[in-house]
Enzyme design. Structure first.
Site, PDB file in Angstrom:
ATOM      1  N   GLY A 266     -55.016  28.801  27.751  1.00  0.00           N
ATOM      2  CA  GLY A 266     -55.514  29.924  28.560  1.00  0.00           C
ATOM      3  C   GLY A 266     -56.601  30.678  27.808  1.00  0.00           C
ATOM      4  O   GLY A 266     -56.418  31.013  26.645  1.00  0.00           O
TER       5      GLY A 266
ATOM      6  N   ALA B 210     -68.229  33.780  15.121  1.00  0.00           N
ATOM      7  CA  ALA B 210     -67.941  34.022  13.701  1.00  0.00           C
ATOM      8  C   ALA B 210     -67.717  32.708  12.964  1.00  0.00           C
ATOM      9  O   ALA B 210     -68.161  32.529  11.820  1.00  0.00           O
ATOM     10  CB  ALA B 210     -66.706  34.915  13.572  1.00  0.00           C
TER      11      ALA B 210
ATOM     12  N   ARG C 292     -56.029  22.638  29.383  1.00  0.00           N
ATOM     13  CA  ARG C 292     -54.704  22.267  28.859  1.00  0.00           C
ATOM     14  C   ARG C 292     -54.640  20.749  29.045  1.00  0.00           C
ATOM     15  O   ARG C 292     -54.536  20.279  30.173  1.00  0.00           O
ATOM     16  CB  ARG C 292     -53.596  22.954  29.646  1.00  0.00           C
ATOM     17  N   SER C 293     -54.743  20.009  27.943  1.00  0.00           N
ATOM     18  CA  SER C 293     -54.900  18.554  28.035  1.00  0.00           C
ATOM     19  C   SER C 293     -53.573  17.798  28.046  1.00  0.00           C
ATOM     20  O   SER C 293     -52.765  17.933  27.128  1.00  0.00           O
ATOM     21  CB  SER C 293     -55.737  18.067  26.840  1.00  0.00           C
TER      22      SER C 293
ATOM     23  N   ASP D 245     -49.881  28.846  21.687  1.00  0.00           N
ATOM     24  CA  ASP D 245     -48.874  27.956  21.103  1.00  0.00           C
ATOM     25  C   ASP D 245     -49.102  26.486  21.444  1.00  0.00           C
ATOM     26  O   ASP D 245     -48.874  25.608  20.605  1.00  0.00           O
ATOM     27  CB  ASP D 245     -47.449  28.417  21.452  1.00  0.00           C
ATOM     28  N   GLY D 246     -49.602  26.190  22.658  1.00  0.00           N
ATOM     29  CA  GLY D 246     -49.885  24.793  23.028  1.00  0.00           C
ATOM     30  C   GLY D 246     -50.980  24.217  22.143  1.00  0.00           C
ATOM     31  O   GLY D 246     -50.914  23.056  21.710  1.00  0.00           O
TER      32      GLY D 246
ATOM     33  N   THR E 183     -54.814  34.247  22.635  1.00  0.00           N
ATOM     34  CA  THR E 183     -54.010  34.295  23.862  1.00  0.00           C
ATOM     35  C   THR E 183     -53.771  35.759  24.199  1.00  0.00           C
ATOM     36  O   THR E 183     -53.504  36.561  23.289  1.00  0.00           O
ATOM     37  CB  THR E 183     -52.661  33.575  23.718  1.00  0.00           C
ATOM     38  N   ILE E 184     -53.832  36.087  25.483  1.00  0.00           N
ATOM     39  CA  ILE E 184     -53.598  37.492  25.849  1.00  0.00           C
ATOM     40  C   ILE E 184     -52.134  37.876  25.649  1.00  0.00           C
ATOM     41  O   ILE E 184     -51.813  39.050  25.589  1.00  0.00           O
ATOM     42  CB  ILE E 184     -54.018  37.793  27.307  1.00  0.00           C
ATOM     43  N   ASP E 185     -51.238  36.877  25.539  1.00  0.00           N
ATOM     44  CA  ASP E 185     -49.797  37.164  25.553  1.00  0.00           C
ATOM     45  C   ASP E 185     -49.259  37.828  24.279  1.00  0.00           C
ATOM     46  O   ASP E 185     -48.174  38.387  24.295  1.00  0.00           O
ATOM     47  CB  ASP E 185     -49.005  35.872  25.791  1.00  0.00           C
TER      48      ASP E 185
ATOM     49  N   ASP F  39     -47.938  36.454  21.806  1.00  0.00           N
ATOM     50  CA  ASP F  39     -46.605  35.898  21.551  1.00  0.00           C
ATOM     51  C   ASP F  39     -46.565  34.959  20.349  1.00  0.00           C
ATOM     52  O   ASP F  39     -45.630  34.167  20.226  1.00  0.00           O
ATOM     53  CB  ASP F  39     -46.091  35.177  22.816  1.00  0.00           C
TER      54      ASP F  39
ATOM     55  N   GLY G  50     -47.926  37.422  30.746  1.00  0.00           N
ATOM     56  CA  GLY G  50     -47.133  37.308  29.517  1.00  0.00           C
ATOM     57  C   GLY G  50     -46.038  36.312  29.777  1.00  0.00           C
ATOM     58  O   GLY G  50     -44.898  36.691  30.056  1.00  0.00           O
ATOM     59  N   ARG G  51     -46.409  35.036  29.713  1.00  0.00           N
ATOM     60  CA  ARG G  51     -45.533  33.952  30.166  1.00  0.00           C
ATOM     61  C   ARG G  51     -44.054  34.133  29.804  1.00  0.00           C
ATOM     62  O   ARG G  51     -43.203  34.193  30.677  1.00  0.00           O
ATOM     63  CB  ARG G  51     -46.036  32.630  29.599  1.00  0.00           C
TER      64      ARG G  51
ATOM     65  N   ALA H 226     -45.984  54.583  32.970  1.00  0.00           N
ATOM     66  CA  ALA H 226     -45.105  54.035  34.017  1.00  0.00           C
ATOM     67  C   ALA H 226     -43.694  54.601  33.880  1.00  0.00           C
ATOM     68  O   ALA H 226     -43.270  55.003  32.789  1.00  0.00           O
ATOM     69  CB  ALA H 226     -45.077  52.515  33.920  1.00  0.00           C
TER      70      ALA H 226
ATOM     71  N   GLU I  21     -44.370  39.061  33.967  1.00  0.00           N
ATOM     72  CA  GLU I  21     -44.167  37.850  34.788  1.00  0.00           C
ATOM     73  C   GLU I  21     -43.064  36.976  34.190  1.00  0.00           C
ATOM     74  O   GLU I  21     -42.340  36.302  34.897  1.00  0.00           O
ATOM     75  CB  GLU I  21     -45.456  37.037  34.927  1.00  0.00           C
TER      76      GLU I  21
ATOM     77  N   HIS J 291     -54.807  36.879  37.082  1.00  0.00           N
ATOM     78  CA  HIS J 291     -55.823  36.429  36.119  1.00  0.00           C
ATOM     79  C   HIS J 291     -56.923  37.445  35.844  1.00  0.00           C
ATOM     80  O   HIS J 291     -57.744  37.194  34.955  1.00  0.00           O
ATOM     81  CB  HIS J 291     -56.429  35.097  36.588  1.00  0.00           C
TER      82      HIS J 291
HETATM   83  O1  F6P Z   1     -50.862  32.086  28.110  1.00  0.00           O
HETATM   84  C1  F6P Z   1     -51.688  32.975  28.744  1.00  0.00           C
HETATM   85  C2  F6P Z   1     -51.362  33.056  30.199  1.00  0.00           C
HETATM   86  O2  F6P Z   1     -52.354  33.867  30.764  1.00  0.00           O
HETATM   87  C3  F6P Z   1     -49.970  33.570  30.559  1.00  0.00           C
HETATM   88  O3  F6P Z   1     -49.858  34.958  30.469  1.00  0.00           O
HETATM   89  C4  F6P Z   1     -49.808  33.039  31.959  1.00  0.00           C
HETATM   90  O4  F6P Z   1     -48.467  32.837  32.275  1.00  0.00           O
HETATM   91  C5  F6P Z   1     -50.514  31.715  31.884  1.00  0.00           C
HETATM   92  O5  F6P Z   1     -51.447  31.801  30.833  1.00  0.00           O
HETATM   93  C6  F6P Z   1     -51.243  31.329  33.145  1.00  0.00           C
HETATM   94  O6  F6P Z   1     -51.784  30.068  32.950  1.00  0.00           O
HETATM   95  P1  F6P Z   1     -52.801  29.298  33.887  1.00  0.00           P
HETATM   96  O7  F6P Z   1     -54.127  29.382  33.237  1.00  0.00           O
HETATM   97  O8  F6P Z   1     -52.302  27.901  33.886  1.00  0.00           O
HETATM   98  O9  F6P Z   1     -52.770  29.959  35.226  1.00  0.00           O
END
Ligand code: F6P
Length: 327
Positions: free
Chosen positions: A15, A26, A76-77, A107-108, A130-132, A134, A175-176, A191, A226, A256
């Protein structure tokens, strides 16, 4: 800096995340500074397999630091998960004389890099993109700050309409499998509640609190990660409606939009540091590691630890958010 490495290739994978361009820039410019030839691979691991590998220069990364997405594209290959795919990728790298890789992704991407470096011995350093947020081995990942700001901006806007109509909104953020964006955006967006996969029973607590002490104001915003289960925002909205039949509930899924947009200054600076130190790390002989920033200092962490070492949410933020929303 004396090193056996003479040609480095950089790619982005998984992602996309705002700030990836700053990291590519950089990486490229640090290579050039140290007299290393630098190549860009377009389309992540798929690009490696399809030989989309070309030289980069200082000017090829000019005027990109301010853009989201990635000039090197991302994917994502599936093919790279096969040993045949990785063999083709390796042969392509060899045909260009590439000695080492900088892999920017989540992580992938790290999992692919780990397998590849184990199989072929090619030095790889990962940059957490990654935005997550994680991944272990860094306090923050590239894109997390921008994504959180995007979510907060959306929450502010939703609050205006929630207030105008006295509505209750459940806002789903990305945030998968993790609640980092949700917790931070909930706190910064003021919130009334947050639901994340790392914590349980928040809904029951929230209902009992609202039953005993419902606010004067009738509108509320709840943030739902999510990863807290698919469709959870809708489920929670329905359940809330049942407990409070007078409430007018709505669900907004931000999706997205959190992945795009101008990277924040923090993300650009983080990404620049990580890209530069990935190259320096390779030239110092490091491999099979991810670069990160912990307590403002550059650190290197083994891929296994970065992938599988669960990055906990910030417990202090969680507790503080509870205090601020339950008083
Ligand atoms: O890993 C980043 C992320 O944006 C997650 O937050 C989300 O679940 C996933 O990717 C969405 O992936 P895709 O690009 O396959 O829609």
């Amino acid at each position: 800096m004396e090193s056996k490495i003479k040609k480095i290739a950089v790619f982005t994978s998984g992602g996309d995340a705002p700030g990836m361009n700053a990291c590519v820039r950089a990486t490229v410019r640090t290579c050039i500074y140290f007299g290393i030839d630098v190549y860009g691979i377009t389309g992540g691991y798929d690009g490696m397999i399809n030989n989309r590998i070309s030289p980069m220069s200082a000017s090829s990364v000019g005027n990109i630091i301010q853009y989201g997405g990635t000039i090197l594209k991302s994917a994502r290959s599936k093919e790279f998960r096969t040993s045949e795919g990785r063999k083709i990728a390796y042969d392509n790298l060899v045909s260009h004389g590439i000695d080492a890789l900088v892999a920017i992704g989540g992580d992938g991407t790290y999992t692919g890099a780990l397998k590849f470096s184990e199989e072929y011995g090619i030095p790889v350093i990962g940059c957490p993109g990654t935005i997550d947020n994680d991944l272990s081995g860094t306090d923050y990942t590239i894109g997390f700050d921008t994504a959180t700001n995007t979510a907060v901006d959306a929450i502010d806007k939703i609050r205006d309409t929630a207030d105008a109509h006295n509505r209750v909104f459940f806002v789903e953020v990305m945030g998968r499998h993790s609640g980092h964006i949700a917790l931070n955006a909930a706190l910064a967006g003021g919130a009334e509640g947050v639901f994340i996969p790392e914590k349980e029973n928040e809904f029951e607590d929230l209902i009992s609190f609202h039953k005993n002490k419902r606010r004067e104001k009738q509108f509320s915003i709840f943030v739902v990660a999510e990863g807290d289960e698919e469709g959870r925002a809708y489920e929670l909205a329905n359940a809330y409606q049942q407990h409070f039949p007078e409430a007018d509930t709505r669900v907004t899924v931000l999706g997205h939009i959190q992945r795009g947009g101008k990277p924040s200054a923090n993300d650009r600076i983080l990404a620049s540091r990580l890209g530069a130190h990935a190259v320096k790390g390779l030239l110092e002989g490091k491999k099979g590691v991810a670069v990160g920033v912990i307590n403002h200092e550059i650190v290197f962490t083994n891929f296994e630890e970065a992938i599988y070492g669960k990055k906990e949410i910030n417990e202090n933020l969680w507790i503080m958010n509870g205090i601020l929303t339950r008083s």
